[in-house]
Design a protein around this motif. Structure first.
Motif, PDB file in Angstrom:
ATOM      1  N   MET A  34      12.578 -54.517 -46.151  1.00  0.00           N
ATOM      2  CA  MET A  34      12.581 -53.109 -45.783  1.00  0.00           C
ATOM      3  C   MET A  34      13.669 -52.822 -44.767  1.00  0.00           C
ATOM      4  O   MET A  34      14.164 -53.719 -44.094  1.00  0.00           O
ATOM      5  N   GLY A  35      14.030 -51.554 -44.667  1.00  0.00           N
ATOM      6  CA  GLY A  35      15.082 -51.212 -43.730  1.00  0.00           C
ATOM      7  C   GLY A  35      15.142 -49.739 -43.429  1.00  0.00           C
ATOM      8  O   GLY A  35      14.380 -48.939 -43.979  1.00  0.00           O
ATOM      9  N   ARG A  54       9.266 -61.404 -44.721  1.00  0.00           N
ATOM     10  CA  ARG A  54       8.641 -62.343 -43.794  1.00  0.00           C
ATOM     11  C   ARG A  54       8.921 -61.955 -42.347  1.00  0.00           C
ATOM     12  O   ARG A  54       8.236 -62.426 -41.439  1.00  0.00           O
ATOM     13  N   GLY A  55       9.917 -61.137 -42.137  1.00  0.00           N
ATOM     14  CA  GLY A  55      10.309 -60.795 -40.779  1.00  0.00           C
ATOM     15  C   GLY A  55      11.151 -61.868 -40.110  1.00  0.00           C
ATOM     16  O   GLY A  55      11.372 -61.818 -38.901  1.00  0.00           O
ATOM     17  N   ASP A  56      11.652 -62.839 -40.914  1.00  0.00           N
ATOM     18  CA  ASP A  56      12.389 -63.942 -40.316  1.00  0.00           C
ATOM     19  C   ASP A  56      13.895 -63.708 -40.276  1.00  0.00           C
ATOM     20  O   ASP A  56      14.634 -64.487 -39.671  1.00  0.00           O
ATOM     21  N   THR A  57      14.351 -62.659 -40.910  1.00  0.00           N
ATOM     22  CA  THR A  57      15.781 -62.344 -40.907  1.00  0.00           C
ATOM     23  C   THR A  57      15.947 -60.852 -40.726  1.00  0.00           C
ATOM     24  O   THR A  57      15.312 -60.071 -41.424  1.00  0.00           O
ATOM     25  N   TYR A  59      18.946 -57.613 -39.888  1.00  0.00           N
ATOM     26  CA  TYR A  59      20.354 -57.241 -39.919  1.00  0.00           C
ATOM     27  C   TYR A  59      20.520 -55.904 -39.216  1.00  0.00           C
ATOM     28  O   TYR A  59      19.673 -55.002 -39.356  1.00  0.00           O
ATOM     29  N   SER A  60      21.580 -55.777 -38.454  1.00  0.00           N
ATOM     30  CA  SER A  60      21.959 -54.486 -37.914  1.00  0.00           C
ATOM     31  C   SER A  60      23.475 -54.474 -37.740  1.00  0.00           C
ATOM     32  O   SER A  60      24.057 -55.492 -37.349  1.00  0.00           O
ATOM     33  N   PRO A  61      24.122 -53.366 -38.025  1.00  0.00           N
ATOM     34  CA  PRO A  61      25.576 -53.294 -37.887  1.00  0.00           C
ATOM     35  C   PRO A  61      25.995 -53.243 -36.424  1.00  0.00           C
ATOM     36  O   PRO A  61      25.175 -52.952 -35.541  1.00  0.00           O
ATOM     37  N   ALA A  62      27.238 -53.486 -36.181  1.00  0.00           N
ATOM     38  CA  ALA A  62      27.758 -53.523 -34.811  1.00  0.00           C
ATOM     39  C   ALA A  62      27.542 -52.207 -34.082  1.00  0.00           C
ATOM     40  O   ALA A  62      27.351 -52.185 -32.861  1.00  0.00           O
ATOM     41  N   SER A  63      27.539 -51.101 -34.832  1.00  0.00           N
ATOM     42  CA  SER A  63      27.429 -49.785 -34.204  1.00  0.00           C
ATOM     43  C   SER A  63      26.097 -49.564 -33.503  1.00  0.00           C
ATOM     44  O   SER A  63      25.995 -48.730 -32.597  1.00  0.00           O
ATOM     45  N   VAL A  64      25.066 -50.299 -33.899  1.00  0.00           N
ATOM     46  CA  VAL A  64      23.745 -50.103 -33.292  1.00  0.00           C
ATOM     47  C   VAL A  64      23.172 -51.379 -32.700  1.00  0.00           C
ATOM     48  O   VAL A  64      22.107 -51.348 -32.080  1.00  0.00           O
ATOM     49  N   LYS A  65      23.864 -52.494 -32.897  1.00  0.00           N
ATOM     50  CA  LYS A  65      23.340 -53.776 -32.412  1.00  0.00           C
ATOM     51  C   LYS A  65      23.105 -53.709 -30.907  1.00  0.00           C
ATOM     52  O   LYS A  65      23.946 -53.234 -30.147  1.00  0.00           O
ATOM     53  N   GLY A  66      21.947 -54.193 -30.500  1.00  0.00           N
ATOM     54  CA  GLY A  66      21.594 -54.173 -29.091  1.00  0.00           C
ATOM     55  C   GLY A  66      20.923 -52.878 -28.658  1.00  0.00           C
ATOM     56  O   GLY A  66      20.371 -52.799 -27.553  1.00  0.00           O
ATOM     57  N   ARG A  67      20.969 -51.864 -29.499  1.00  0.00           N
ATOM     58  CA  ARG A  67      20.342 -50.575 -29.177  1.00  0.00           C
ATOM     59  C   ARG A  67      19.158 -50.279 -30.096  1.00  0.00           C
ATOM     60  O   ARG A  67      18.173 -49.683 -29.658  1.00  0.00           O
ATOM     61  N   PHE A  68      19.255 -50.662 -31.365  1.00  0.00           N
ATOM     62  CA  PHE A  68      18.199 -50.396 -32.345  1.00  0.00           C
ATOM     63  C   PHE A  68      17.481 -51.702 -32.675  1.00  0.00           C
ATOM     64  O   PHE A  68      18.125 -52.739 -32.857  1.00  0.00           O
ATOM     65  N   THR A  69      16.160 -51.621 -32.802  1.00  0.00           N
ATOM     66  CA  THR A  69      15.358 -52.788 -33.149  1.00  0.00           C
ATOM     67  C   THR A  69      14.382 -52.426 -34.263  1.00  0.00           C
ATOM     68  O   THR A  69      13.617 -51.480 -34.121  1.00  0.00           O
ATOM     69  N   ILE A  70      14.417 -53.202 -35.330  1.00  0.00           N
ATOM     70  CA  ILE A  70      13.493 -52.999 -36.440  1.00  0.00           C
ATOM     71  C   ILE A  70      12.314 -53.945 -36.290  1.00  0.00           C
ATOM     72  O   ILE A  70      12.469 -55.083 -35.825  1.00  0.00           O
ATOM     73  N   LEU A 102      18.414 -59.161 -49.348  1.00  0.00           N
ATOM     74  CA  LEU A 102      19.255 -59.551 -48.213  1.00  0.00           C
ATOM     75  C   LEU A 102      19.950 -60.844 -48.614  1.00  0.00           C
ATOM     76  O   LEU A 102      19.288 -61.860 -48.815  1.00  0.00           O
ATOM     77  N   ILE A 103      21.256 -60.780 -48.747  1.00  0.00           N
ATOM     78  CA  ILE A 103      22.046 -61.930 -49.155  1.00  0.00           C
ATOM     79  C   ILE A 103      22.974 -62.290 -48.000  1.00  0.00           C
ATOM     80  O   ILE A 103      23.768 -61.460 -47.549  1.00  0.00           O
ATOM     81  N   ASN A 104      22.874 -63.553 -47.565  1.00  0.00           N
ATOM     82  CA  ASN A 104      23.637 -63.967 -46.379  1.00  0.00           C
ATOM     83  C   ASN A 104      23.387 -63.006 -45.223  1.00  0.00           C
ATOM     84  O   ASN A 104      24.311 -62.603 -44.509  1.00  0.00           O
ATOM     85  N   LYS A 105      22.124 -62.618 -45.086  1.00  0.00           N
ATOM     86  CA  LYS A 105      21.645 -61.755 -44.011  1.00  0.00           C
ATOM     87  C   LYS A 105      22.167 -60.325 -44.110  1.00  0.00           C
ATOM     88  O   LYS A 105      22.009 -59.541 -43.176  1.00  0.00           O
ATOM     89  N   MET A 106      22.805 -59.974 -45.228  1.00  0.00           N
ATOM     90  CA  MET A 106      23.338 -58.627 -45.407  1.00  0.00           C
ATOM     91  C   MET A 106      22.534 -57.900 -46.484  1.00  0.00           C
ATOM     92  O   MET A 106      22.264 -58.465 -47.542  1.00  0.00           O
TER      93      MET A 106
END
Length: 124
Positions: A34-35, A54-57, A59-70, A102-106
């Motif tokens: 989900m995303g 599973r919640g084990d992987t 992904y977030s793009p650089a534009s929101v990394k560190g600010r958004f959490t799923i 999600l392939i290679n975490k993308m």
């Protein structure tokens, strides 16, 4: 058939926070990747966060990394997006989506299921 309903959007000042929620029903939520995606006026829809079933992987793009959490709660069939340090550039309609790879975490492919979207507006 999975139904997704978002809530939690609204108007917030720059630097503020919002938490979006997505309630899933009608299917096997717990085995779906989900995303969250967003689309601003005149721009293409983009993914802002994704998570494996599973919640084990994640992904977030650089534009929101560190600010958004799923995060997700499979017991409650809920998906969340915590958004902090919001910027005017985050203004968009935010969509909950499910059923993609999600392939290679993308994130890969078009999600099979979409919510109706919730508006997030960040004022400067």
């Amino acid at each position: 058939q999975v139904q997704l309903v978002e809530s939690g959007g609204g108007l917030v000042q720059a630097g503020g926070s919002l938490r979006l929620s997505c309630a899933a029903s009608g299917g096997t939520f717990s085995i779906l990747n989900m995303g969250w995606f967003r689309q601003a006026p005149g721009k293409e829809r983009e993914v802002v966060a994704a998570e494996t079933w599973r919640g084990d992987t994640t992904y977030s793009p650089a534009s929101v990394k560190g600010r958004f959490t799923i995060s997700r709660d499979n017991a409650k069939n809920m998906l969340y997006l915590q958004m902090n340090s919001l910027e005017p550039e985050d203004t968009a309609v935010y969509y909950c989506a499910a059923g993609f790879s999600l392939i290679n975490k993308m994130p890969s492919g078009t999600p099979k299921y979409w919510g109706q979207g919730t508006q997030v507006t960040v004022s400067s």
